[in-house]
Design a protein around this motif. Structure first.
Motif, PDB file in Angstrom:
ATOM      1  N   ARG A 141     -14.721   1.002  -7.593  1.00  0.00           N
ATOM      2  CA  ARG A 141     -15.710   0.426  -6.688  1.00  0.00           C
ATOM      3  C   ARG A 141     -17.098   1.004  -6.934  1.00  0.00           C
ATOM      4  NH1 ARG A 141     -11.404   1.319  -2.313  1.00  0.00           N
ATOM      5  NH2 ARG A 141      -9.846   0.425  -3.638  1.00  0.00           N
ATOM      6  N   TYR A 162     -14.269 -12.778   0.653  1.00  0.00           N
ATOM      7  CA  TYR A 162     -13.939 -12.631   2.071  1.00  0.00           C
ATOM      8  C   TYR A 162     -15.119 -12.876   3.006  1.00  0.00           C
ATOM      9  CZ  TYR A 162      -9.972  -9.999   0.078  1.00  0.00           C
ATOM     10  OH  TYR A 162      -8.883  -9.605  -0.639  1.00  0.00           O
ATOM     11  N   LEU A 173     -16.256  -8.796  -3.009  1.00  0.00           N
ATOM     12  CA  LEU A 173     -15.718  -8.864  -1.646  1.00  0.00           C
ATOM     13  C   LEU A 173     -16.427  -9.948  -0.848  1.00  0.00           C
ATOM     14  CD1 LEU A 173     -15.228  -5.171  -0.479  1.00  0.00           C
ATOM     15  CD2 LEU A 173     -13.526  -6.784  -1.295  1.00  0.00           C
ATOM     16  N   ILE A 230      -8.698   8.448  -3.314  1.00  0.00           N
ATOM     17  CA  ILE A 230      -7.300   8.521  -2.889  1.00  0.00           C
ATOM     18  C   ILE A 230      -6.462   7.574  -3.756  1.00  0.00           C
ATOM     19  CG2 ILE A 230      -5.689   8.215  -0.962  1.00  0.00           C
ATOM     20  CD1 ILE A 230      -8.013   8.739   0.946  1.00  0.00           C
ATOM     21  N   LYS A 279     -19.200  -1.992   4.016  1.00  0.00           N
ATOM     22  CA  LYS A 279     -17.878  -2.322   3.486  1.00  0.00           C
ATOM     23  C   LYS A 279     -17.336  -3.605   4.091  1.00  0.00           C
ATOM     24  CE  LYS A 279     -16.578   1.950   4.510  1.00  0.00           C
ATOM     25  NZ  LYS A 279     -15.906   3.254   4.638  1.00  0.00           N
ATOM     26  N   THR A 285      -6.794 -10.926   5.449  1.00  0.00           N
ATOM     27  CA  THR A 285      -6.465 -12.211   4.827  1.00  0.00           C
ATOM     28  C   THR A 285      -4.986 -12.545   5.023  1.00  0.00           C
ATOM     29  OG1 THR A 285      -8.160 -11.774   3.197  1.00  0.00           O
ATOM     30  CG2 THR A 285      -6.596 -13.511   2.659  1.00  0.00           C
ATOM     31  N   MET A 324      -5.855   3.952   9.186  1.00  0.00           N
ATOM     32  CA  MET A 324      -7.201   4.078   8.610  1.00  0.00           C
ATOM     33  C   MET A 324      -7.532   5.523   8.274  1.00  0.00           C
ATOM     34  SD  MET A 324      -8.424   1.012   8.769  1.00  0.00           S
ATOM     35  CE  MET A 324      -8.999  -0.343   9.736  1.00  0.00           C
ATOM     36  N   GLY A 381      -5.909   7.458   5.448  1.00  0.00           N
ATOM     37  CA  GLY A 381      -6.064   7.116   4.036  1.00  0.00           C
ATOM     38  C   GLY A 381      -5.059   6.092   3.536  1.00  0.00           C
ATOM     39  N   ILE A 382      -4.224   5.518   4.427  1.00  0.00           N
ATOM     40  CA  ILE A 382      -3.280   4.491   3.970  1.00  0.00           C
ATOM     41  C   ILE A 382      -4.020   3.195   3.667  1.00  0.00           C
ATOM     42  CG2 ILE A 382      -1.284   3.074   4.606  1.00  0.00           C
ATOM     43  CD1 ILE A 382      -0.317   5.419   6.333  1.00  0.00           C
ATOM     44  N   LEU A 383      -4.912   2.797   4.559  1.00  0.00           N
ATOM     45  CA  LEU A 383      -5.705   1.591   4.331  1.00  0.00           C
ATOM     46  C   LEU A 383      -7.153   1.977   4.069  1.00  0.00           C
ATOM     47  CD1 LEU A 383      -4.647  -0.931   7.143  1.00  0.00           C
ATOM     48  CD2 LEU A 383      -3.713  -0.707   4.849  1.00  0.00           C
ATOM     49  N   ASP A 384      -7.706   1.567   2.926  1.00  0.00           N
ATOM     50  CA  ASP A 384      -9.139   1.736   2.737  1.00  0.00           C
ATOM     51  C   ASP A 384      -9.809   0.398   3.035  1.00  0.00           C
ATOM     52  OD1 ASP A 384      -8.658   0.144   0.570  1.00  0.00           O
ATOM     53  OD2 ASP A 384      -9.153   1.647  -0.928  1.00  0.00           O
ATOM     54  N   SER A 385     -11.111   0.296   2.734  1.00  0.00           N
ATOM     55  CA  SER A 385     -11.826  -0.907   3.158  1.00  0.00           C
ATOM     56  C   SER A 385     -11.293  -2.158   2.460  1.00  0.00           C
ATOM     57  CB  SER A 385     -13.313  -0.743   2.898  1.00  0.00           C
ATOM     58  OG  SER A 385     -13.543  -0.392   1.557  1.00  0.00           O
ATOM     59  N   LEU A 386     -10.990  -2.025   1.169  1.00  0.00           N
ATOM     60  CA  LEU A 386     -10.482  -3.186   0.447  1.00  0.00           C
ATOM     61  C   LEU A 386      -9.104  -3.582   0.981  1.00  0.00           C
ATOM     62  CD1 LEU A 386     -10.784  -5.217  -1.866  1.00  0.00           C
ATOM     63  CD2 LEU A 386      -9.736  -3.536  -3.379  1.00  0.00           C
ATOM     64  N   PHE A 420       0.792  -1.223   0.000  1.00  0.00           N
ATOM     65  CA  PHE A 420       0.000   0.000   0.000  1.00  0.00           C
ATOM     66  C   PHE A 420       0.833   1.285   0.000  1.00  0.00           C
ATOM     67  CE2 PHE A 420      -2.371  -3.286   2.470  1.00  0.00           C
ATOM     68  CZ  PHE A 420      -3.221  -3.647   1.435  1.00  0.00           C
ATOM     69  N   ASP A 426      -3.848   4.911  -5.221  1.00  0.00           N
ATOM     70  CA  ASP A 426      -3.223   3.735  -4.620  1.00  0.00           C
ATOM     71  C   ASP A 426      -1.728   3.949  -4.450  1.00  0.00           C
ATOM     72  OD1 ASP A 426      -5.448   1.777  -4.475  1.00  0.00           O
ATOM     73  OD2 ASP A 426      -5.519   2.126  -6.627  1.00  0.00           O
ATOM     74  N   SER A 429      -6.727  12.377   1.962  1.00  0.00           N
ATOM     75  CA  SER A 429      -7.885  11.990   2.771  1.00  0.00           C
ATOM     76  C   SER A 429      -8.576  13.220   3.362  1.00  0.00           C
ATOM     77  CB  SER A 429      -7.493  10.998   3.871  1.00  0.00           C
ATOM     78  OG  SER A 429      -6.805  11.678   4.898  1.00  0.00           O
ATOM     79  N   ARG A 440     -12.757   9.036   0.112  1.00  0.00           N
ATOM     80  CA  ARG A 440     -11.810   7.915   0.229  1.00  0.00           C
ATOM     81  C   ARG A 440     -11.573   7.190  -1.097  1.00  0.00           C
ATOM     82  NH1 ARG A 440     -10.510   4.967   5.182  1.00  0.00           N
ATOM     83  NH2 ARG A 440      -9.378   6.817   5.779  1.00  0.00           N
ATOM     84  N   LYS A 482      -0.975  10.670   1.235  1.00  0.00           N
ATOM     85  CA  LYS A 482      -2.259   9.973   1.427  1.00  0.00           C
ATOM     86  C   LYS A 482      -3.103  10.716   2.455  1.00  0.00           C
ATOM     87  CE  LYS A 482      -1.570   5.454  -0.438  1.00  0.00           C
ATOM     88  NZ  LYS A 482      -2.075   4.095  -0.489  1.00  0.00           N
ATOM     89  N   GLN A 483      -2.434  11.168   3.498  1.00  0.00           N
ATOM     90  CA  GLN A 483      -3.113  11.947   4.531  1.00  0.00           C
ATOM     91  C   GLN A 483      -3.727  13.209   3.924  1.00  0.00           C
ATOM     92  OE1 GLN A 483      -2.642  11.555   8.302  1.00  0.00           O
ATOM     93  NE2 GLN A 483      -4.382  12.957   8.258  1.00  0.00           N
ATOM     94  N   LEU A 508      -9.314  -5.551   4.115  1.00  0.00           N
ATOM     95  CA  LEU A 508      -9.646  -6.964   3.917  1.00  0.00           C
ATOM     96  C   LEU A 508      -8.424  -7.753   3.454  1.00  0.00           C
ATOM     97  CD1 LEU A 508     -13.083  -6.444   2.216  1.00  0.00           C
ATOM     98  CD2 LEU A 508     -12.696  -7.556   4.405  1.00  0.00           C
ATOM     99  N   GLU A 509      -7.631  -7.126   2.583  1.00  0.00           N
ATOM    100  CA  GLU A 509      -6.419  -7.808   2.130  1.00  0.00           C
ATOM    101  C   GLU A 509      -5.474  -8.027   3.305  1.00  0.00           C
ATOM    102  OE1 GLU A 509      -4.573  -6.263  -1.482  1.00  0.00           O
ATOM    103  OE2 GLU A 509      -6.505  -5.429  -2.064  1.00  0.00           O
TER     104      GLU A 509
END
Lengths: 84, 523
Positions: free
Chosen positions: B430, B275, B271, B496, B245, A48, A33, A36-41, A17, B498, B488, B493, B484-485, A44-45
């Motif tokens: 998404r 998952y 998803l 943002i 989500k 896992t 969170m 903005g470093i980790l989003d919902s997808l 990421f 990747d 955000s 979201r 990223k901050q 989940l990754e």
């Protein structure tokens, strides 16, 4: 048996990421969170990855707000690992 | 005959079946048809007392809840158009939207109020704000408490609901804008009813149906989620932003709530398949699964169909400007050899579609061109953007307006459209529309960024990945975490990027434009 959780999680997050980021800038308390470093997808990754890497099973109710930093992830995973 | 409008659907169902449950917020509370009708009457009266007149706008900056449904209907009953904004998006962007369409009243939550007011003040905007406070007993709707509080100070006079006609605005949905600012798609009661009636014919809902409401209210999928069940006296199960989500929590929810009609983006279905631990449950109740918003890759579609074998699956297509305008039912068995995604399908009657070239001339069947759409689903236009409106429509010789979808398609001999890509720099992530230019405009506000360019590249499993490339001012290199901050704080979201890549300077074409094609080849 205690495992080295933090370094494995840190390199997973950096590689997946934050490619190209200076590893020193991702600290145990960096917000994952809200920043903005980790989003919902991505979350989940990460779940896992944690399940597979550490052979644990995580349920939805255990995750709420508990993955917000490397330190929190470490705590969550350590609590799930079988104690020696 | 009484004029047909969206709030009339609620009034009718409330008369027929007052005690039936209309809307459920799982684990929190639920309201019957009669309760939604009466609560929305109170919202109407309070809005009118706050100075809202027919034709005005009312903003909703609030999480999904039984209250938010009552507020939609209250605003419509007052003759106003409602403007839902994303409670998870930065306050700055939400305030821009609410100021842009000059809402007279905003209904929000107390936890969001301060940040919103700060941003509104900055814009010199002074709407009336009604803030809902969390109640100690979660079963009591905060809206009811807020209305009681207002009534204790000055009681609101009871009014009759506005007899809105099909040409009256019902809601404005803001979508990503290429110039860096979101643009407001204006939709009427007639637009929504045309689509709702099409849903009635296609899905044949009954009062015992239970509809998911997965999409947020600022997303056009919410029109089916809210108005189709209300028209048929069926039940809406609200799925909040967080829960929506979380595939692990969604699977049991579908079973426990007895959901029969599911509607979401393909992303969330993927998803759940990947998952959601779906093997733990039996999904016997599901009857129809609709998906829209983006292409559903075949392997992921097969994965969810393997788990959900009973329901019929439909691919619904259409930009916010037309709501759904084409549809394709997915066959029960997907052929082993199929790798290409399903077509977007046939036009939804009574709308009409054409495939045109750059000059607006029809192309032959089998040839690629842009899909343009005419008919009752098509929006009035964008709020206060005359230039965009001029560009958005093709006007034919008889004066009919055809909306330029920007989507490239091929029409087969039997009238089925196959999606082939975009004409511009809009991508779907998404299920959300993302104008890459809006991300660039946000990055341009970062003090250390000299120039940026954003590209989207296909990524086998996860749909697309958004990559931002930038050059830095004075060799001052911001960290990726800091970028990223920053994003955000300025973007929703789903916008943002990747990844971020620092370049000495951005590559240029011979005409000195940013060479996006070259950027796409960088890894």
């Amino acid at each position: 048996m205690r495992q080295d959780v933090m370094p494995a999680v840190k390199s997973f997050i950096l590689e997946k990421f934050l490619p190209g980021e200076d590893p020193q800038l991702l600290t145990p308390t960096t917000e994952l969170m809200r920043s903005g470093i980790l989003d919902s997808l991505a979350t989940l990754e990460l779940v896992t990855f944690l399940e597979q890497r550490f052979g644990i099973e995580l349920e939805a109710h255990e995750l709420g707000g508990k993955l917000n930093s490397l330190a929190e992830i470490e705590r969550l995973v350590q609590a799930k690992l079988p104690t020696a | 005959m009484e004029a047909r409008n969206l709030h009339g659907l609620l009034a009718q169902s409330a008369r027929r079946n007052p005690g039936a449950v209309a809307v459920v917020d799982p684990g929190v509370n639920e309201l019957t048809y009669d309760e939604v009708d009466r609560l929305s009457d109170r919202v109407r009266d309070r809005l009118r007392a706050c100075g809202v007149n027919p034709g005005d706008r009312v903003g909703l900056y609030i999480r999904k809840s039984v209250d938010s449904i009552a507020i939609l209907f209250g605003a419509l009953k007052a003759g106003a158009a409602y403007v839902p904004v994303d409670p998870d998006a930065p306050a700055e962007r939400c305030a821009y939207i609410l100021d842009n369409c000059a809402v007279r009243v905003i209904i929000t939550e107390s936890r969001l109020e301060r940040a919103l007011t700060t941003e509104l003040n900055r814009l010199g905007s002074k709407p009336v704000i009604i803030a809902l406070e969390e109640t100690a007993d979660r079963a009591i709707p905060p809206l009811q408490v807020a209305l009681d509080r207002c009534d204790a100070i000055t009681p609101a006079t009871s009014r009759s609901s506005h007899p809105s006609t099909s040409a009256d605005l019902a809601y404005i949905l803001y979508t990503s804008g290429s110039t860096g600012r979101p643009k407001g798609v204006m939709l009427t009661h007639g637009n929504a009813l045309s689509f709702v009636d099409w849903c009635s014919e296609t899905f044949e809902p009954v009062t015992s149906d239970v509809f998911s409401s997965h999409a947020p209210l600022h997303f056009d999928l919410s029109i089916l989620d809210v108005y189709v069940p209300i028209k048929h006296g069926a039940r809406i199960v609200l799925i909040g932003e967080e829960l929506g989500k979380d595939p692990l929590a969604l699977a049991p929810l579908i079973v426990e709530q007895g959901i029969t009609m599911w509607y979401s983006t393909p992303s969330i279905l993927s998803l759940m398949a990947n998952y959601g631990k779906l093997e733990r449950f039996r999904f016997d109740g599901l009857r129809v699964v609709n998906f829209a918003g983006e292409v559903f890759p075949i392997p992921q579609l097969k994965a969810i169909k393997a788990r959900w074998t009973a329901p019929r699956f439909f691919n619904l297509y259409g930009p916010t400007e037309t709501n759904v305008c084409t549809y394709q039912e997915i066959p029960r068995e997907i052929p082993e050899t199929q790798t290409e995604a399903f077509p977007i399908g046939r036009i939804c009657q009574p709308n009409r579609g054409r495939v045109v070239d750059l000059d607006g001339r029809d192309v032959a069947k089998g040839e690629i061109g842009e899909l343009v759409v005419n008919g009752p689903n098509v929006m009035v236009g964008y709020w206060n953007l005359p230039e965009n409106n001029a560009r958005a429509f093709l006007v034919d010789d008889s004066g009919e307006r055809w909306y330029h979808t920007g989507d490239l398609v091929v029409e087969t001999d039997d009238g089925v459209y196959i999606y082939r890509g975009r004409r511009d720099r809009m991508v779907k992530r998404r299920g959300y529309r993302v104008e890459l230019g809006e991300i660039e405009a946000a990055l341009a506000r970062h003090p250390a960024i000299r120039e940026s360019a954003v590209v989207a590249v296909e990524d086998g499993s996860a749909g697309i990945r958004v990559r931002a490339y930038f050059s830095a001012r004075n060799g001052d290199r911001p960290s990726i975490i800091a970028l990223k901050q920053f994003c955000s704080e300025h973007l929703p979201r789903y916008m943002i990027p990747d990844t971020f890549g620092l370049l000495e300077s951005l590559p240029r074409t011979s005409t000195d434009k940013i060479d996006y094609q070259r950027l796409k080849t960088l890894t």
